[in-house]
Each structure stands twice: as structure tokens, then as C-alpha cells.
Scaffold this active site. Structure first.
Site, PDB file in Angstrom:
ATOM      1  N   ASP A 130     -91.409 -52.791-125.586  1.00  0.00           N
ATOM      2  CA  ASP A 130     -91.189 -51.346-125.502  1.00  0.00           C
ATOM      3  C   ASP A 130     -89.784 -50.975-125.971  1.00  0.00           C
ATOM      4  O   ASP A 130     -88.833 -51.722-125.784  1.00  0.00           O
ATOM      5  CB  ASP A 130     -91.373 -50.892-124.049  1.00  0.00           C
ATOM      6  CG  ASP A 130     -90.926 -49.458-123.828  1.00  0.00           C
ATOM      7  OD1 ASP A 130     -91.587 -48.549-124.356  1.00  0.00           O
ATOM      8  OD2 ASP A 130     -89.886 -49.254-123.168  1.00  0.00           O
ATOM      9  N   GLU A 186     -92.295 -51.937-130.676  1.00  0.00           N
ATOM     10  CA  GLU A 186     -92.389 -50.479-130.764  1.00  0.00           C
ATOM     11  C   GLU A 186     -91.139 -49.950-131.465  1.00  0.00           C
ATOM     12  O   GLU A 186     -90.118 -49.697-130.842  1.00  0.00           O
ATOM     13  CB  GLU A 186     -92.522 -49.851-129.368  1.00  0.00           C
ATOM     14  CG  GLU A 186     -92.766 -48.354-129.424  1.00  0.00           C
ATOM     15  CD  GLU A 186     -92.472 -47.651-128.115  1.00  0.00           C
ATOM     16  OE1 GLU A 186     -93.124 -46.630-127.821  1.00  0.00           O
ATOM     17  OE2 GLU A 186     -91.566 -48.100-127.376  1.00  0.00           O
TER      18      GLU A 186
END
Length: 844
Positions: A491, A546
Site C-alpha cells: 500500500d 500501489e
């Protein structure tokens, strides 16, 4: 929903913040009772840290890399971070954790000798896993021992030259100084880890030395907290008496205590007991959950969490039964959140997800499940992104063994399990997390504004710190080894790679935006090391980053000079669809759609998605809601008249997803429920909605109902996945876009042996529409969005056959004629063709 955490013990008396009565007699036996945990009651409020009066910068020390730095047993020339400086906390340099085993004094040798005898010597580093540790460790399942030994035997390839990136992308030559420097820093760190820690394999086993480790003789607890002046282990086992088990500190800021077994041979800390470390810090006396804790829970009616000593007896431990599946060529990911995966307004459990949701994912045709919010987070509404306990699976959903059972069931179903791992930032919660752990703001994080993410209200790691590297690399390994996850979706990688964290920055693709002073080289080096570790120890594991910036080399192997991810999330696609959906149909541009879907770097794989959890959150809108809005509440029943809004929405919803899957990348992702156009947004229980769970669930019953139009959308998504499984079009080397007609609103492209035809026109249907193709022969329909099963109008005969004509058309050597109704997508397959990738000799 109420569930029992078997074996977890809570005392019926004193608060965690209070000392025991002065009459404590040293008896470690807990008087705790088992307790039922109510999921609703476990909702935590967010704890904000007040600004500390302690300024870590005043006590920090900067040393040039060439200076002699104190290491165990003497001084050594030690390479540090990519800034060639060591930033220390409480005048204790991170580089002091580096251990040169060839430079030991008599004192250090005596310490090691004591360690071998009682496994209780203070150590600031992980060695190469000496045999004495393994012999004294608690018995494990034979299969687990074998598998762990196999992992330890694997070797990491040498760093390589890092030069192939210039062959892949010649534009990078202009930034060679930066990229060579970056690779040089990575090589220096690899060499330092090899020299002082025995390599990445040993370095990444921090959880075998820090936190709680059990041997045949007792339990050792170690914690790196250089800012603390005094520390004691407290918990149920000693009635929270801070004077019972005072810890000792070595010169590297590592606190330690050894608790021998009880007279009857039982461990000094019973399984399920609450534990914390009490420290006298520059910010005052505080109780903290151990940084390496493996489980933590929130007792009903209480705000703070408690660390749990989780070490069940062998007969209670979950034993894995199924090996993980091999990495698939085409990655089809079902993004999930365990807590909100129930149709009821409750917090769902690992067990229910295992039994109810995993079989659904398998039936839908996905081959991987990506699970969010695994790492413990005290604030449920953070969606799992404000992590407080990095090694602990969220207790809201069950026990660690429940999670293992879930993963094992997924493997039985031949599903990969990817974890949404958060190493980009940490919760600023002082009571439950790492923030101000040892009373300083620079312990695991950068100090001051550099260590604070103003938009996310969270703390930012100092990736140049030796102990932070140990902590995060060990964390990644822990989830792969202990829980058998098959990989990670990292993330917030954009936030990590740039000092501006991507905030208020619009990336245009100019290479100056990627390689300059705004790049956080320490963070990029950490990501390179993490990919080295993951792929070296677990060759089948998958890493997805990401990144919204489009950083070049992101998905190039580390040895070639890249960052090393397997896939990048193609985040621009979802943003583009929302942008397009705000326009009139007449203003949609086929070229704009194609350009966005195909705009990715050569040899760097992407996971495409039309929408993820981001688009479903309150304040945003899913594609289904953008298309149909409030009409979804009244006109989705099959026995009621439809509306133009619903007809348009259902048709375009299918086309958008298939276009994205067909052209967007080598992998595909869908957030649970979006496959049938989930009518509700996501809103976690919070003060603003009366702590309601109504919008924090998934209405799978709508997609399953044969009397609702959601069923057709779900069946289309299911068929789409199975067609991809059969033909593998996402990973086919053959891709050719033969038509993007702005007047007809037609898109035609080839993937492998398939020809995709999209008619985005709102009114016009075309008979005998000629589409180009590569291979001669007979084509058949394998997917038709206008099929009645998918909520269409059956305007195309499903058994029709299409024969090719020789002659160039749309730059293709052959063509065939089709009927293309308005707002439909049809996929044609070459009949009786081998389902193998084909390559077009005419392609450049």
C-alpha cells in the site's frame, strides 16, 4: 456477532495502567478468566498523540559514513543509509546495531557464552541462526520444520550489475547518475547486511530474537527502545507489578528479560495473557504494547488494546494441510475485507469468510483473493491502513489460528491469498502503536514534520534506519512464513518513494519528476530489499505495488536496476472511468479510453481495475452508482418496468469491466460486490453515522437473487473470468488494436486468438460490420454482453458462425462480418484453435 477467542485470558481486576497492590508476592500465575468478545463493543476510538515537548533533534547525532562507529565489541567503519549519515535517537546510533562477528572483545565473547547457556543475553542484532537456538526452541510440527529449513537454505542471487534498465529504456540514460547512485546504495546495504548480519535470510528473522521467544528453559523478551531510561515487563502473569520483572538495557538500546519456566515446567507467561512494557521515557512513564507482539485485543468496554502473549500448546495450533498454488499466468484478484464481508450489519469473522466467501470467490472464477485490514489497527474506520501492531492479525475477526485456517482453505480451493500490507506509514496512536514508543518521535520514524503525513494523519518510517529495515523486512517474511500468504499488495508506495509523498503533485510522465531530490532513495532501497527478500525466499510469491506516479523501472527485476515488483496497480484507469462517466455519451472518446488502458511501460506488468475499494468509500461513488444512482433502489426487479437509466447502466457496466480486463493489464482486480454493481457505498461505523454497520457490509444476497438484475451483472463477471481462464488473453503476447472509430463509437482489438468488438453507441446498431483479424478460419461467440443471462436483449444469435475473408482491412490480413448492437460487447474466438498465445509478425 459474538465469538470466543479460545484461550485468551483477561484478569477480572486491575486496569492496565495501574500497578498491582503492594502486597504482590511474585506469584506469576494468572487469576484471569476466559471472556467472550463482542465485535461491536470492540470498536476503538482514534487516539491522537499530542506534540511531545521532547525534541529528538536536540539529542541526535550525525556521523559521516567514514567515521568509526561503535559496534558490539569495538569500533568499525560502517556504511549507513543512502544519505551516508546515521541519525540516532537518544544518542544511540542505529548503525550501532550492526554486528561485526570478527571484531569481538572478551566482554562480547563472554556475553555470547552466557547466551548459549541460558538464552537470555541481550543482543541488538539477529545472527545467522546458531544451532543452540534451534535446539532449545519449542517443538514444532515436522512439516513446518522442514519447510522453514528449506526457506533458510535458499540463497539470494548477487545484486547484479543494475545496468539492463538502460537497454529496456534508453531515456533513462539521461538519469544514469541518479539511478546508478540508487543501485549503489542498494548494493552497499546488501553488502552491509551480508557482512554484519549474515545476509538477508538471517536479518529477516528479527521475530526470532525480538519480542517474545520461547526456549526449553523459559521465555525471553527483547525490545529495541533506545530512548527509554528504565523498562519493566508487566501483565497478567505478574499482576501488573512494575517491580517484579525489571528489564536490563545493553549499550545498543535493547531491553531484555528472561523468565524461567515455573517449577512444574509450565511457561512463566500463560498463553492468552495480557502483556505490556512499562518504560520511563523522555515523555514520561508509559505502558506500550510490545512492538513485535503477535496478537492484541481490545477488551469490551475499554478503549486501549492489550498485547496478548499468543503461544498456544501444540494441540491447539493450526496445522496447515494444503500447499499453496503455483503462480498463475493471469492474475485475477478478488479484493476483500473480512470484517465487512457479511450480508448482515456486523463484523464478520475469519471462519465465516472461510466457509461462505471463499467458495463464492472460487465460483466466480477469480484465482486470487487479496485481503485488506489484516494487520491490527485500533481504529476500524481506517480500513486497516492505520496499523498499530504490525505482526498481529486483526483480533476483530478471530484468532491467528482462525486466519491460518482461512488461508489453508483458500489453498485447498487453489486460490492465492495476497495480503494488503502497509509499510508506507503507521498509526499515530500512542497508546496502542509504535508512535512515541520509547518516548521519542524518532524511534521508528523520521522526527518532526518529515515523519508526519499531514493528509493521512500518520507517522512515516525512517527507511534509512538499520533497525527499521530489520523490523519491516522481518514483518514481510513473518506473514509469508507463519501464515503462508502468497504475496503482497504494498500500500501507498507512491507516498514512500517521494519526499512530497505524491501530495498536491500531478505526475505528467516527465522523467525529472521521478529522479531527483524529491526521490526518497532510502525508501526505494527498502523496496528493492523487500522484493529481494520475498522473491529470494519465496520464489512463487507475488508483489504488487500501489504506485500512481508511474515510476519507471518499478516492475523491472532488482538485479537489472529496477525496484523489483511483479506488478504495478494501474490506478489511472479507475480515475479515467470516473472522469468519463461525468460526461455525456456523446462526449466519450474511444481513443481516450484506449490510450488510458494501454498506457503502461514496456516489460512492466500491471494489474488493471475499473474500480477498487477506493471508489466504493463514502464520499465517492461506484461505477454502478455513477451510472444508475437512485434508480437502483426501485427498478432492479425483473418483474418491474425498467428505465432508460437502468438499461444504459447495466449495459455500460458490463462493457467497462470487459474493456478494462481486455486491454488494461496482465492482471485484473475487482473489489468484492462490485461484480454485480453493489448498490451501497462503504461507510465504517463512526461517530458521524451513529456507529452504524449498515453500510459496512456486502449485500451478496442481491447478486444471488434470480429475481433481480444484479444477478445478470454477476453472471457476466463470472463468465468473463472463466473466458479469461480458458483463453489467457490478459497475458497473451499478441495484442492489436485495429479500430477505434469515434463516429461509430466502435472499438475492435485482438488478444491471443480472441477478437473483441465493443459498440459504445447509445442508439446505432450495425449489421454486417466488418472487423479485421489475424488468423483465418471460423470464429464463434464465447462472450456476449447482450445475452439474456446477463440482462441483455438477445439481439445476437449465440450459435452463429463467422468465416473470415482474405484481404487487408484495418491493417489486418483478414476480416469477418458481425452484427454489433448498440451498447454491447462481444468476444469472438477462433474455433478449434489451440489456446496458446499467438504472435503477430506484423506487430512492432
Amino acid at each position: 456477532m459474538v465469538y470466543t477467542l479460545s484461550g485468551i485470558r483477561f484478569p477480572c481486576a486491575p486496569s492496565v495502567c495501574k500497578s498491582s497492590p503492594s502486597g504482590f508476592n511474585g506469584d506469576r500465575r494468572s487469576s484471569g478468566v476466559s471472556l467472550l468478545l463482542n465485535n461491536k463493543a470492540s470498536l476503538s476510538r482514534k487516539i491522537f498523540a499530542g506534540k511531545s515537548s521532547y525534541d529528538s533533534d536536540t539529542s541526535s547525532l550525525s556521523l559521516a559514513a567514514s567515521e568509526r562507529v561503535l559496534v558490539p565489541g569495538g569500533y568499525s567503519d560502517v556504511p549507513t543509509s543512502s544519505t551516508d549519515q546515521v541519525e540516532t535517537s537518544g544518542a544511540v546510533a542505529d548503525s550501532q546495531m550492526i554486528h561485526d562477528s570478527n571484531d569481538l572483545t572478551m566482554e562480547a565473547e563472554e556475553e555470547i557464552e552466557v547466551k548459549e547457556k541460558q538464552d537470555s543475553v541481550s543482543s541488538s542484532v539477529i545472527g545467522d541462526g546458531d544451532a543452540s537456538d534451534e535446539e532449545e526452541s519449542a517443538p514444532l510440527q515436522d512439516t513446518a520444520v522442514i519447510e522453514k529449513e528449506e526457506v533458510k537454505k535458499r540463497t539470494f542471487p548477487p545484486p547484479g550489475s543494475g545496468q539492463r534498465i538502460y537497454e529496456i529504456d534508453s531515456l533513462l540514460m539521461r538519469y544514469r547518475e541518479h539511478l546508478d547512485y540508487r543501485f549503489g546504495q542498494y548494493k552497499k546495504m546488501r553488502e552491509a547486511i551480508d557482512k554484519y548480519e549474515g545476509g538477508l535470510e538471517a536479518f529477516s528473522r528479527g521475530y526470532e530474537k525480538f519480542g517474545f521467544t520461547r526456549s526449553a528453559d523459559g521465555i525471553t523478551y527483547r525490545e529495541w527502545a533506545p530512548g527509554a531510561k528504565w523498562a519493566a515487563l508487566i501483565g497478567d502473569f505478574n499482576n501488573w507489578n512494575p517491580n517484579a520483572d525489571v528489564m536490563t538495557r545493553n549499550e545498543f538500546g535493547v531491553w531484555e528479560i528472561f523468565l524461567p519456566n515455573n517449577a512444574d515446567g509450565s511457561p512463566a507467561i500463560p498463553h492468552g495473557s495480557r502483556v505490556k512494557i512499562r518504560m520511563d521515557t523522555p515523555s514520561g512513564l508509559k505502558d506500550s504494547i510490545p512492538a513485535w507482539i503477535k496478537f492484541s485485543v481490545q477488551a469490551p468496554g475499554e478503549i486501549p488494546y492489550d498485547g496478548i502473549y499468543y503461544d498456544p500448546p501444540d494441540e491447539m495450533k493450526y496445522v496447515f494441510k494444503h500447499p499453496g498454488p503455483k503462480r498463475p499466468n493471469s492474475l485475477r484478484i478478488y479484493e476483500s475485507h473480512v470484517g465487512m464481508s457479511s450480508t448482515e450489519p456486523v463484523i464478520n469473522t475469519y471462519a465465516n469468510f472461510r466457509d461462505e466467501v471463499l467458495p463464492r470467490i472460487k465460483r466466480l472464477g477469480y484465482n486470487a483473493v487479496q485481503i485488506m485490514a489484516i494487520q491490527e489497527h485500533s481504529y476500524y474506520a481506517s480500513f486497516g491502513y492505520h496499523v498499530t501492531n504490525f505482526f498481529a492479525p486483526s483480533s476483530r475477526f478471530g484468532t491467528p489460528d482462525d486466519l491460518k485456517s482461512l488461508i489453508d482453505k483458500a489453498h485447498e480451493l487453489d486460490l492465492l491469498v495476497l495480503m494488503d500490507i502497509v509499510h508506507s506509514h503507521a498509526s499515530n496512536n500512542v497508546l496502542d502503536g509504535l508512535n512515541m514508543f520509547d518516548g521519542t518521535d524518532s524511534h521508528y520514524f523520521h522526527s518532526g514534520s518529515q515523519g508526519y503525513h499531514w493528509m493521512w494523519d500518520s507517522r512515516l518510517f525512517n527507511y534509512g534506519s538499520w533497525e527499521v529495515l530489520r523490523y519491516l523486512l522481518s514483518n514481510a517474511r513473518w506473514w509469508l512464513e507463519e501464515y503462508r500468504f502468497d504475496g503482497f499488495r504494498f500500500d501507498g508506495v507512491t507516498s514512500m518513494m517521494y519526499t512530497h509523498h505524491g501530495l498536491q503533485v500531478g505526475f505528467t510522465g516527465n522523467y525529472n519528476e521521478y529522479f531527483g531530490f524529491a526521490t526518497d532513495v532510502d525508501a526505494v532501497v527498502y523496496l528493492m530489499l523487500a522484493n529481494d527478500l520475498i522473491h529470494g525466499l519465496f520464489p512463487e510469491a507475488i508483489t504488487i505495488g500501489e504506485d500512481v506516479s508511474g515510476m519507471p523501472t518499478f516492475c523491472i527485476p532488482v538485479q537489472d536496476g529496477g525496484v523489483g515488483f511483479d506488478y504495478r496497480l494501474h490506478m489511472a484507469i479507475a480515475d479515467k472511468w470516473i472522469e468519463i462517466l461525468k460526461k455525456r455519451d456523446e462526449d466519450w472518446r474511444m481513443g481516450e479510453i484506449i490510450d488510458t488502458l494501454t498506457n503502461r511501460r514496456w516489460l512492466e506488468k500491471c494489474v488493471a481495475y475499473a474500480e477498487s475499494h477506493d471508489q466504493a468509500l463514502v464520499g465517492d461513488k461506484t461505477i454502478a452508482f455513477w451510472l444508475m444512482d437512485k434508480d437502483m433502489y426501485d427498478f432492479m426487479a425483473l418483474d418491474r418496468p425498467s428505465t432508460p437509466v437502468i438499461d444504459r447502466g447495466i449495459a455500460l457496466h458490463k462493457m467497462i469491466r470487459l474493456t478494462t480486463m481486455g486491454l488494461g493489464g496482465e492482471g485484473y482486480l475487482n473489489f468484492m460486490g462490485n461484480e454485480f454493481g453493489h448498490p451501497e457505498w462503504i461507510d465504517f461505523p463512526r461517530e458521524g453515522n451513529g456507529f452504524s454497520y449498515d453500510k459496512c457490509r456486502r449485500r451478496f444476497d442481491l447478486g444471488d437473487a434470480d429475481y433481480l438484475k444484479y444477478r445478470g451483472l454477476q453472471e457476466f463477471d463470472k463468465t468473463m473470468q472463466h473466458v479469461e481462464e480458458a483463453y489467457g488473453f490478459m497475458t497473451s503476447e499478441h495484442r492489436y488494436i485495429s479500430r477505434k472509430d469515434e463516429g461509430d463509437r466502435i472499438i475492435v482489438f485482438e488478444r491471443g486468438n480472441l477478437v473483441f468488438v465493443f459498440n459504445f453507441h447509445w442508439n446505432n446498431s450495425y449489421t454486417d460490420y466488418r472487423v479485421g483479424c489475424l488468423k483465418p478460419g471460423k470464429y464463434e461467440i464465447v462472450l456476449n454482453s447482450d445475452d439474456a443471462l446477463f440482462g441483455g436483449y438477445t439481439r445476437i444469435e449465440p450459435s452463429a458462425e463467422f468465416f473470415t475473408f482474405e484481404g487487408w482491412y484495418d491493417d489486418r490480413p483478414r476480416s469477418f462480418l458481425v452484427y454489433a448492437p448498440s451498447r454491447t460487447a462481444v468476444v469472438y474466438a477462433l474455433a478449434e484453435a489451440e489456446q496458446l498465445p499467438v504472435k503477430d509478425s506484423a506487430e512492432s
